[in-house]
Design a protein around this motif. Structure first.
Motif, PDB file in Angstrom:
ATOM      1  N   GLY A 278       0.848  -1.188   0.000  1.00 18.09           N
ATOM      2  CA  GLY A 278       0.000   0.000   0.000  1.00 18.09           C
ATOM      3  C   GLY A 278       0.882   1.236   0.000  1.00 18.09           C
ATOM      4  N   VAL A 279       0.377   2.316  -0.599  1.00 18.66           N
ATOM      5  CA  VAL A 279       1.215   3.498  -0.795  1.00 18.66           C
ATOM      6  C   VAL A 279       1.643   4.108   0.539  1.00 18.66           C
ATOM      7  CG1 VAL A 279       1.350   5.781  -1.846  1.00 18.66           C
ATOM      8  CG2 VAL A 279       0.119   3.974  -3.004  1.00 18.66           C
ATOM      9  N   GLU A 280       0.700   4.261   1.464  1.00 18.39           N
ATOM     10  CA  GLU A 280       1.047   4.921   2.733  1.00 18.39           C
ATOM     11  C   GLU A 280       2.095   4.123   3.496  1.00 18.39           C
ATOM     12  OE1 GLU A 280      -0.847   6.893   6.750  1.00 18.39           O
ATOM     13  OE2 GLU A 280      -2.187   5.939   5.318  1.00 18.39           O
ATOM     14  N   ASN A 281       1.897   2.802   3.573  1.00 16.63           N
ATOM     15  CA  ASN A 281       2.873   1.970   4.285  1.00 16.63           C
ATOM     16  C   ASN A 281       4.243   2.048   3.638  1.00 16.63           C
ATOM     17  OD1 ASN A 281       1.048   1.163   6.174  1.00 16.63           O
ATOM     18  ND2 ASN A 281       0.712  -0.885   5.353  1.00 16.63           N
ATOM     19  N   LEU A 282       4.279   2.025   2.312  1.00 15.29           N
ATOM     20  CA  LEU A 282       5.579   2.067   1.641  1.00 15.29           C
ATOM     21  C   LEU A 282       6.272   3.406   1.893  1.00 15.29           C
ATOM     22  CD1 LEU A 282       6.953  -0.056  -0.574  1.00 15.29           C
ATOM     23  CD2 LEU A 282       7.043   2.072  -1.799  1.00 15.29           C
ATOM     24  N   VAL A 283       5.501   4.489   1.907  1.00 14.88           N
ATOM     25  CA  VAL A 283       6.095   5.802   2.186  1.00 14.88           C
ATOM     26  C   VAL A 283       6.656   5.830   3.620  1.00 14.88           C
ATOM     27  CG1 VAL A 283       5.549   8.257   2.551  1.00 14.88           C
ATOM     28  CG2 VAL A 283       4.752   7.097   0.483  1.00 14.88           C
ATOM     29  N   GLN A 284       5.965   5.191   4.551  1.00 13.49           N
ATOM     30  CA  GLN A 284       6.463   5.138   5.933  1.00 13.49           C
ATOM     31  C   GLN A 284       7.764   4.334   6.028  1.00 13.49           C
ATOM     32  OE1 GLN A 284       5.152   7.410   7.571  1.00 13.49           O
ATOM     33  NE2 GLN A 284       3.517   6.691   8.907  1.00 13.49           N
ATOM     34  N   VAL A 285       7.820   3.198   5.318  1.00 14.47           N
ATOM     35  CA  VAL A 285       9.049   2.389   5.324  1.00 14.47           C
ATOM     36  C   VAL A 285      10.185   3.167   4.648  1.00 14.47           C
ATOM     37  CG1 VAL A 285      10.097   0.215   4.593  1.00 14.47           C
ATOM     38  CG2 VAL A 285       7.724   0.242   5.317  1.00 14.47           C
ATOM     39  N   PHE A 286       9.846   3.866   3.588  1.00 11.97           N
ATOM     40  CA  PHE A 286      10.803   4.731   2.870  1.00 11.97           C
ATOM     41  C   PHE A 286      11.382   5.782   3.834  1.00 11.97           C
ATOM     42  CE2 PHE A 286      10.864   8.793   0.268  1.00 11.97           C
ATOM     43  CZ  PHE A 286      12.079   8.551  -0.363  1.00 11.97           C
ATOM     44  N   ASN A 373       1.249 -10.073   4.711  1.00 14.42           N
ATOM     45  CA  ASN A 373       0.019  -9.623   5.370  1.00 14.42           C
ATOM     46  C   ASN A 373      -0.219  -8.128   5.206  1.00 14.42           C
ATOM     47  OD1 ASN A 373      -0.820 -12.165   6.431  1.00 14.42           O
ATOM     48  ND2 ASN A 373       0.895 -12.032   7.859  1.00 14.42           N
ATOM     49  N   HIS A 374       0.616  -7.487   4.407  1.00 20.69           N
ATOM     50  CA  HIS A 374       0.436  -6.074   4.027  1.00 20.69           C
ATOM     51  C   HIS A 374       0.373  -5.129   5.229  1.00 20.69           C
ATOM     52  CE1 HIS A 374      -0.799  -8.319   0.514  1.00 20.69           C
ATOM     53  NE2 HIS A 374      -1.913  -8.699   1.078  1.00 20.69           N
ATOM     54  N   TYR A 375       1.201  -5.347   6.247  1.00 22.02           N
ATOM     55  CA  TYR A 375       1.168  -4.389   7.350  1.00 22.02           C
ATOM     56  C   TYR A 375       2.578  -4.134   7.877  1.00 22.02           C
ATOM     57  CZ  TYR A 375       2.063  -7.195  11.560  1.00 22.02           C
ATOM     58  OH  TYR A 375       2.656  -7.933  12.544  1.00 22.02           O
ATOM     59  N   ILE A 376       2.737  -3.013   8.567  1.00 19.88           N
ATOM     60  CA  ILE A 376       4.049  -2.653   9.100  1.00 19.88           C
ATOM     61  C   ILE A 376       3.920  -2.222  10.558  1.00 19.88           C
ATOM     62  CG2 ILE A 376       4.920  -1.888   6.852  1.00 19.88           C
ATOM     63  CD1 ILE A 376       4.502   0.996   7.723  1.00 19.88           C
ATOM     64  N   GLU A 377       5.014  -2.370  11.312  1.00 25.31           N
ATOM     65  CA  GLU A 377       5.101  -1.846  12.680  1.00 25.31           C
ATOM     66  C   GLU A 377       6.213  -0.805  12.676  1.00 25.31           C
ATOM     67  OE1 GLU A 377       5.881  -5.040  15.358  1.00 25.31           O
ATOM     68  OE2 GLU A 377       4.121  -6.177  14.725  1.00 25.31           O
ATOM     69  N   LEU A 378       5.886   0.399  13.142  1.00 28.74           N
ATOM     70  CA  LEU A 378       6.853   1.497  13.089  1.00 28.74           C
ATOM     71  C   LEU A 378       7.497   1.721  14.458  1.00 28.74           C
ATOM     72  CD1 LEU A 378       4.780   4.056  11.005  1.00 28.74           C
ATOM     73  CD2 LEU A 378       6.748   2.756  10.221  1.00 28.74           C
ATOM     74  N   PRO A 379       8.727   2.255  14.485  1.00 29.47           N
ATOM     75  CA  PRO A 379       9.331   2.629  15.772  1.00 29.47           C
ATOM     76  C   PRO A 379       8.565   3.793  16.406  1.00 29.47           C
ATOM     77  CG  PRO A 379      10.942   2.661  13.958  1.00 29.47           C
ATOM     78  CD  PRO A 379       9.587   2.554  13.342  1.00 29.47           C
ATOM     79  N   GLU A 380       8.783   4.006  17.689  1.00 28.51           N
ATOM     80  CA  GLU A 380       8.166   5.155  18.360  1.00 28.51           C
ATOM     81  C   GLU A 380       8.917   6.435  17.971  1.00 28.51           C
ATOM     82  OE1 GLU A 380       7.521   4.633  22.548  1.00 28.51           O
ATOM     83  OE2 GLU A 380       7.220   2.488  22.305  1.00 28.51           O
ATOM     84  N   ASP A 381       8.321   7.583  18.279  1.00 29.53           N
ATOM     85  CA  ASP A 381       8.941   8.897  18.003  1.00 29.53           C
ATOM     86  C   ASP A 381       9.368   8.995  16.552  1.00 29.53           C
ATOM     87  OD1 ASP A 381       8.697   9.383  20.721  1.00 29.53           O
ATOM     88  OD2 ASP A 381      10.674   8.588  21.162  1.00 29.53           O
ATOM     89  N   THR A 408      -4.138  -0.790  -1.378  1.00 31.56           N
ATOM     90  CA  THR A 408      -3.730  -2.048  -0.750  1.00 31.56           C
ATOM     91  C   THR A 408      -2.914  -1.751   0.494  1.00 31.56           C
ATOM     92  OG1 THR A 408      -3.427  -2.713  -3.035  1.00 31.56           O
ATOM     93  CG2 THR A 408      -2.811  -4.321  -1.373  1.00 31.56           C
ATOM     94  N   GLY A 409      -2.919  -2.661   1.434  1.00 27.32           N
ATOM     95  CA  GLY A 409      -2.081  -2.468   2.618  1.00 27.32           C
ATOM     96  C   GLY A 409      -2.878  -1.985   3.804  1.00 27.32           C
ATOM     97  N   ALA A 410      -2.571  -2.570   4.939  1.00 31.78           N
ATOM     98  CA  ALA A 410      -3.253  -2.179   6.174  1.00 31.78           C
ATOM     99  C   ALA A 410      -2.518  -1.004   6.796  1.00 31.78           C
ATOM    100  CB  ALA A 410      -3.252  -3.368   7.130  1.00 31.78           C
ATOM    101  N   PRO A 411      -3.221  -0.220   7.622  1.00 30.76           N
ATOM    102  CA  PRO A 411      -2.528   0.899   8.290  1.00 30.76           C
ATOM    103  C   PRO A 411      -1.437   0.377   9.219  1.00 30.76           C
ATOM    104  CG  PRO A 411      -4.748   0.627   9.148  1.00 30.76           C
ATOM    105  CD  PRO A 411      -4.633  -0.283   7.973  1.00 30.76           C
ATOM    106  N   PRO A 412      -0.427   1.201   9.526  1.00 31.35           N
ATOM    107  CA  PRO A 412       0.653   0.758  10.402  1.00 31.35           C
ATOM    108  C   PRO A 412       0.145   0.278  11.743  1.00 31.35           C
ATOM    109  CG  PRO A 412       1.188   2.859   9.390  1.00 31.35           C
ATOM    110  CD  PRO A 412      -0.233   2.549   9.033  1.00 31.35           C
ATOM    111  N   ARG A 413       0.901  -0.703  12.330  1.00 33.67           N
ATOM    112  CA  ARG A 413       0.635  -1.266  13.659  1.00 33.67           C
ATOM    113  C   ARG A 413      -0.677  -2.038  13.727  1.00 33.67           C
ATOM    114  NH1 ARG A 413       4.263   1.090  17.138  1.00 33.67           N
ATOM    115  NH2 ARG A 413       5.002   3.126  16.532  1.00 33.67           N
ATOM    116  N   THR A 414      -1.275  -2.378  12.578  1.00 34.26           N
ATOM    117  CA  THR A 414      -2.503  -3.166  12.628  1.00 34.26           C
ATOM    118  C   THR A 414      -2.247  -4.496  11.952  1.00 34.26           C
ATOM    119  OG1 THR A 414      -3.258  -2.251  10.542  1.00 34.26           O
ATOM    120  CG2 THR A 414      -3.971  -1.136  12.538  1.00 34.26           C
ATOM    121  N   ARG A 415      -3.216  -5.411  12.077  1.00 30.96           N
ATOM    122  CA  ARG A 415      -3.060  -6.730  11.490  1.00 30.96           C
ATOM    123  C   ARG A 415      -4.231  -6.996  10.568  1.00 30.96           C
ATOM    124  NH1 ARG A 415       0.946  -9.850  13.682  1.00 30.96           N
ATOM    125  NH2 ARG A 415       0.878  -8.393  15.395  1.00 30.96           N
ATOM    126  N   THR A 416      -3.970  -7.691   9.466  1.00 31.72           N
ATOM    127  CA  THR A 416      -5.070  -8.005   8.553  1.00 31.72           C
ATOM    128  C   THR A 416      -5.940  -9.066   9.195  1.00 31.72           C
ATOM    129  OG1 THR A 416      -3.570  -9.550   7.486  1.00 31.72           O
ATOM    130  CG2 THR A 416      -3.885  -7.439   6.402  1.00 31.72           C
TER     131      THR A 416
END
Length: 1328
Positions: A278-286, A373-381, A408-416
């Protein structure tokens, strides 16, 4: 990553370097792969067995030595895989990367298929293993626990990956069994091409055609050797900006290479990466990648890991990932996840495993990307990328234009949800696509090269900047350049004519190439906008390369503070972190070195884009704004790619019969034959490409010399940045520098490799050995971890040094020297970076991981152990930590207990912090602010039994000498003041203690009246609190006040002893220990002093003294005080009532007070101290003006009654009002009349307030209001001209010296440019 493809210049221009076959070696038989985390509970068909490189052609190349272990490990990361006829045997494709010692990359492309096992010994061995496994399974009633799970977090990680494969029922056992009498056994075999550039689509098609030739019912047109020989020796790399056609077994294959001015080659489909996440998740990983966090990709599919990793890194242009880069982490190298460095790694998941079962060594700074599963977990701060929403919108529009959904892709810190199909591949877009046909060219005499003058002329015009600018200008004015337009149209027609039919695969490749370049251009455009003026902030101070390299450690290369001050506010959280990264430091270093050497390719393209943007920007550039600028060259970039593929620039020689022995290379369907090595190990001597080899070798020599320069540069650069381990990617890939017996270190497969060690090896006169990836003996792993320890220590030293230098630089500015070099934002970034380093140190060598924060987990263990010890020693409750007094001047303030556990409890009580990582960071900030970080950590580590229980022998925290040095570096931070806890956690409730210290004179230590107090700080005030009678100490809870500024102290004048003589008020923050003294030294009561029942006291921090710890007593000058007080004589500090300063001192004091206020406003808003201190405190504007008005009073006491400045003001107002009533003022000019009215209005408002603030308090209030409302310079002449002055002042008074008054009015007028705001505690109750 688009990487530095220097290899193409330093090696012969061949498309492929090696053709490799990996599989089972029938001579050695089945060898279990212990390193892959063997689980003997699994069915033998699912166990891991060692694969071998069965053949490679050619045997070896001088410019790219073959690394057998690395290629074997990456071709078959899981080892051999067995199947029976009942199992699925679909061929798989994946790619991999090997990074060589000079940082250049080699790409591998692997086609894995299953081949029938014909060896009776292998089948018999598998049958025996299966029977033994079945016998063990039936005899065991209860499954025993795996012996490998427990002691190590890495072991638990390996076992969690294997859990899904362990048998759970008899049916699964039967499904995984093998019986040689009825089953056919198949084993995996891999065909691999090793190439210098990532032509993924072309290699994939070539390998799949090779496999088709093996499985087809009829033999291929030519022996397989002909096709392998052709791609190894007769197919060249396409030239930059050109396309190439060569022939596979059945179909021609086309590839293209971007020109020198374009984004570099990236053939992995970005669309797939965006669809998977998903675009938002990929931008966050980027964003995580840009900030150099630890990124772990997780998928069952190796090619998905590679696609996402390469996709993210290709978007980084013009920057390059500088750290560990292992998109496919082989099962035998799982201990690499223990690395306390930034990394980008890919880990294969096994079917059925869940994220919750995956125990990773460190997660405090980890971005976990579950691709399937199309999801990501991000660090804090985590700061967002600038204009993130608009960037996502633009990327989504590009994807939609190609029919790909962006949602496509679930929002960060969530599970499909369980209902979704996690492993499914993105569906083919239903939207109708425009099909673009690539003309199939016949092999003619020109061999597919473009003909005609038209194209040459057009290319010349397109490459000319002056003509481009002329054309842009003519287009704006509506004029067309007919000849150029006609040329364009003609060439376009030439390209589009005769479009033939194309296969679906070719259509897909063209579509991917166009989409890739457009998505990359969107991100590249963001960096071009954000860093358009970066060159202005590059500091180029060295006269030549040698002196720059020599002094690299001492030099600042980039003016970070000025750059950040020039950026829009919303960009700062991201940019302040980003400019501290290694990739940005390397980018700036490359820029500086480009003065003396050729520009690095990515930098050259980036600079050209910035120059082009300036060229077309005819008007002056607008002021920096955070408005989003969309990419303007999307269509143009896609057309460039399309045109290259429409008109093939070169066609390679066709495969042909080789001079082979008859009868060899016999075709047998389903089996890949053993190829004839003699014809494949040497290329043709008469090939027209062979003459390039000599040229390439010469280029290679030049490149080697350049690499030596770069090695030195990287060595020095990493010293200054403190990133030994960070820059050099993985210390576990470094060479052994120890004396014999020699240890063979593992192969280094990450970018930014150890050029430093090349320099060291040269200086020691040693030869570098080729490191091996396969040697993973305990000695090598120990050596690896020793490198980690050294690297972490060096990073700690450099980080603390940087924090000290930056902080001291700021305080030098406070004292009037130089310019500011750090902003509050930068300071916060450095502290966050220190928190991250401490988490990595505490994660290194953990026995068992508990919770996401290794540091907090250790502290909880310590807390539990200390409580247990306290219970055991309950009969003698002696504090282990010596209590200490805060300072000698706070006799009445009880000492604050210094305790690690006490600080932990403060953090645990903060409901705002929800996670262990957050608690650990808050605790670090609190300890740093209290100057106790080193002491607390020393206390934590003094329990050696606990440390031994929690950490392995090689862990950083168990290396005594390095641990001591580490604590010493942290101790050095005690020499500067931080408010990193107070300024970040602004909403928490904090307990405060107030102590009132009276002057014990006669019976006035206590008062019979009802006293009250109100404490104010930069973040708010406590409100008025009644003090119980006869009590001089009280505590109260209040939301964080920040740095304390004022205390209002008063009473209601009730009772017989209503007068109260107060020396000072002390206030302490009970969490941080910050203590403030609010001097008073005056009476509160009617008929005494100036008759004040209420005083506003200005605070100053109390400096701890007499501390036993070295370093803790070393404080820097407090930020609240005005910067000048150390350097010059303060008027008020010398002025007891009897002291009379000279007129020169008074004039200097006024100038200095005004100057301090101006300097206050020239600081960034978030870093200004208290304005109240500058207006009302020591050396303030009020005290200077009070001395000015007091100078030359005829009599300080009249009839034993003290005369105050306010008495003069009141008499002047009375005269003005009476003159106004008599009409005398009506003749004055109208503005003067208005000014007179305003002065009377303000004085009367102050006199009529219900507050009993006394005469000096009223004068202070008048000065503050006059400064705020820009009226002071207008009021002073009125008071000077008033006849009352002759009765009350001597002739020598400054107030009667016209020239002096005039100059002071000019000085006061300079305050008009600044918005002075007053604290509520000062102006409370005044109605104007």
């Amino acid at each position: 990553m688009s990487g530095s493809f220097s290899v193409s210049g330093s090696a012969p221009c061949r498309f492929a370097h090696y053709f490799v076959v990996c599989g089972i070696d029938t001579e050695t038989g089945l060898e279990p792969d212990e390193l892959a985390g063997e689980n003997f509970e699994q069915s033998p068909l699912k166990r891991t067995f060692k694969s071998k490189v069965l053949a490679r052609y050619p045997e070896n190349l001088e410019w790219n030595p073959f690394d057998q272990d690395a290629v074997n490990m990456l071709c078959m990361p899981k080892g051999l895989s067995f199947r029976t006829q009942a199992d699925q045997r679909t061929p798989q494709f994946h790619s991999f990367i090997i990074t060589r010692e000079d940082g250049s990359r080699t790409y591998g492309f692997v086609h894995t298929f299953y081949e029938e096992v014909t060896s009776p010994q292998i089948c018999s061995a598998m049958q025996t293993l299966t029977q033994m496994h079945n016998a063990e399974s039936t005899s065991a009633n209860t499954p025993s626990s795996s012996s490998s799970s427990s002691s190590s977090s890495m072991d638990s990680l390996a076992s969690s990956l294997d859990e899904a494969d362990s048998p759970t029922s008899s049916s699964s056992r039967r499904a995984g069994s093998y019986d040689s009498s009825r089953d056919t056994l198949y084993v995996s075999k891999a065909l691999c091409l090793i190439t210098p550039m990532p032509f993924m689509h072309a290699c994939r098609r070539f390998l799949s055609q090779m496999h088709r030739a093996v499985t087809a019912a009829t033999a291929p047109p030519l022996p397989l050797e002909s096709y392998v020989h052709n791609i190894l020796y007769e197919v060249p790399l396409p030239a930059p900006g050109r396309s190439l056609k060569f022939h596979g077994v059945y179909e021609p294959i086309v590839c293209q290479r971007p020109g020198l001015g374009e984004l570099q080659l990236a053939d992995f489909p970005l669309a797939e990466a965006f669809s998977l996440l998903g675009v938002e998740n990929l931008v966050q990983v980027f964003t995580c990648t840009l900030l150099e966090m630890q990124i772990l990709l997780y998928s069952h599919d190796y090619q998905r890991l590679m696609t996402v990793a390469e996709g993210i890194t290709t978007l980084l242009f013009p920057f390059q990932w500088q750290h560990v880069y292992v998109p496919i982490l082989p099962a035998s190298l799982l201990h690499f996840l223990d690395a306390p460095v930034p990394y980008l790694m890919g880990l294969q998941s096994k079917e059925g495993t869940d994220r919750s079962t995956l125990e990773l060594p460190q997660e405090a700074n980890l971005c976990f990307v579950d691709i399937d599963n199309h999801y990501i977990e991000l660090p804090e701060d985590f700061p967002n990328f600038p204009n993130k929403t608009e960037l996502i919108q633009e990327l989504s529009e590009v994807l939609l234009s190609y029919g790909i959904s962006a949602n496509t892709g679930a929002p960060p810190r969530t599970r499909t949800c369980p209902g979704s199909a996690p492993g499914s591949t993105p569906s083919t877009p239903g939207r109708e696509r425009k099909t673009v046909a690539l003309r199939q060219m016949e092999d003619d005499g020109r061999n597919g090269n473009l003909a005609g003058e038209e194209l040459a002329v057009l290319e010349l015009l397109q490459g000319n900047a002056t003509l481009e600018r002329l054309q842009a200008l003519t287009k704006r004015t509506g004029v067309t350049v007919a000849r150029v337009d006609a040329l364009r149209a003609g060439v376009k027609a030439q390209l589009t004519e005769g479009q033939g039919g194309r296969t679906a695969a070719e259509d897909e490749e063209l579509r991917n190439a166009k989409l890739n370049v457009q998505l990359r251009e969107v991100c590249a455009s963001r960096f071009t906008t954000m860093f358009a003026d970066y060159e202005a902030f590059v500091i180029q101070s060295a006269p030549d390369l040698e002196s720059w390299l020599t002094n690299r450690e001492q030099m600042h290369n980039f003016d970070k503070a000025s750059f950040l001050s020039d950026q829009p506010e919303p960009y700062l959280p991201f940019l302040s972190h980003f400019i501290e990264t290694q990739m940005f430091a390397t980018f700036i270093d490359n820029k500086i070195m480009s003065q003396w050497e050729d520009k690095e390719p990515l930098l050259r393209v980036f600079d050209a884009r910035i120059d082009k943007a300036r060229l077309f920007n005819v008007r002056a550039p607008s002021l920096r704004s955070s408005s989003y600028q969309r990419c303007t060259i999307l269509k143009e970039s896609a057309q460039t790619v399309e045109q290259r593929l429409m008109k093939i620039d070169h066609t390679a020689i066709h495969p042909h019969l080789l001079d082979m022995k008859i009868g060899q290379g016999k075709y047998e369907q389903g089996f890949f034959p053993k190829l004839q090595a003699d014809v494949l190990n040497t290329g043709p001597t008469n090939n027209k490409w062979s003459h390039r080899t000599a040229t390439a070798q010469r280029r290679k020599e030049r490149h080697r010399h350049q690499t030596e320069h770069l090695g030195l540069e990287n060595d020095l650069k990493e010293q200054v940045e403190g990133c030994l381990v960070l820059q050099n990617s993985m210390a576990f890939w470094e060479w052994d520098k120890a004396s014999p017996p020699p240890i063979k270190p593992p192969k280094k497969s990450a970018s930014a490799s150890c050029l430093k060690f090349m320099q060291e090896a040269r200086s020691l006169g040693k030869n570098l050995r080729q490191p091996k990836l396969s040697d993973l003996s305990p000695a090598v792993i120990a050596q690896t971890n020793w490198k980690f320890v050294e690297g972490l220590l060096k990073e700690c030293r450099m980080k603390t040094k940087r924090m000290l230098v930056e902080k001291m630089g700021r305080e030098a500015v406070e004292l009037g020297h130089g310019e500011a070099t750090i902003t509050g934002l930068e300071e916060n970034t450095l502290i966050a970076s220190l928190c991250d380093l401490l988490e990595r140190i505490w994660s290194h060598g953990l026995q068992v991981k508990q919770g996401k924060s290794a540091l907090w987990s250790h502290m909880l263990h310590y807390h539990a152990r200390e409580e247990k010890l306290e219970q055991q020693q309950a009969e003698s409750p002696v504090s282990h930590v010596p209590e200490r007094r805060k300072s000698d001047c706070s006799m009445a303030m009880p000492s604050l207990r210094v305790s690690l556990i006490q600080d932990m409890r403060h953090i645990q009580s903060m409901s705002e912090i929800k996670t262990d990582v957050g608690r650990a960071r808050a605790w670090i900030r609190l300890s740093l602010e209290k100057k106790l970080l080193s002491q607390h950590l020393k206390q934590l580590l003094c329990r050696q039994a606990l440390t031994k229980k929690l950490y392995k022998r090689y862990a950083f925290l168990r290396c005594e000498e390095e641990k001591e040095q580490f604590l010493f570096h942290l101790l050095s931070l005690n020499t500067v003041d931080y408010f990193c806890f107070t300024s970040v956690f602004t909403t928490i409730m904090i307990p405060y203690r107030v102590v009132i210290i009276p002057i014990k004179k006669l019976s006035n230590a206590m008062t019979t009246s009802n006293p009250w107090v109100c404490v104010s700080g930069q973040l708010g005030d406590s409100g008025i609190m009644q003090i119980p009678k006869n009590v001089l100490e009280m505590t109260f809870d209040c939301q964080n006040l920040g740095k304390m500024t004022t205390v209002q102290l008063g009473h209601d004048n009730a009772g017989l002893l209503a007068k109260w003589l107060v020396d000072c008020v002390m206030v302490r923050n009970e969490i941080t220990g910050h203590t403030y003294k609010f001097p008073c030294g005056r009476w509160l009561g009617k008929g005494v002093d100036d008759g004040s029942l209420e005083r506003v006291l200005i605070g100053e921090p109390v400096l701890p003294s007499g501390e036993e710890d070295s370093g803790r007593g070393c404080y820097t000058p407090p930020l609240q005080r005005s910067p000048s007080q150390i350097r010059r004589i303060s008027v008020t500090s010398l002025s007891g009532r009897g002291y009379k300063p000279t007129s020169a001192q008074i004039q200097e004091a006024i100038g200095e007070a005004v100057n301090n206020i101006i300097k206050h406003f020239h600081k960034p808003e978030k870093e200004r101290g208290s304005l109240t201190v500058l207006l009302c405190g020591e050396s303030s504007l009020v005290s200077a003006l009070e001395q000015f008005f007091r100078h030359g009073f005829k009599s300080a006491r009249l009839f034993q009654k003290t005369v105050f400045v306010w008495d003069f003001v009141e008499k002047a107002i009375a005269y003005m009002e009476s003159a106004d009533q008599m009409g005398d003022l009506q003749e004055t000019a109208e503005p003067l009349g208005r000014t007179c009215q305003s002065l009377c209005h303000y004085v009367n408002a102050i006199n009529s307030t219900r507050r009993n603030i006394g005469k000096d308090g009223k004068f202070q209030l008048l000065v503050c209001l006059g400064a705020r409302d820009r009226l002071l310079p207008q009021w002073v002449p009125l008071l000077v001209e008033c006849p009352v002055i002759q009765r009350m002042y001597e002739d020598s008074a400054l107030l009667r010296d016209r020239a002096t008054v005039s100059s002071h009015i000019d000085v006061l007028e300079t305050l008009h440019d600044f918005p002075i705001t007053l604290e509520a505690s000062i102006v409370k109750g005044i109605a104007l």
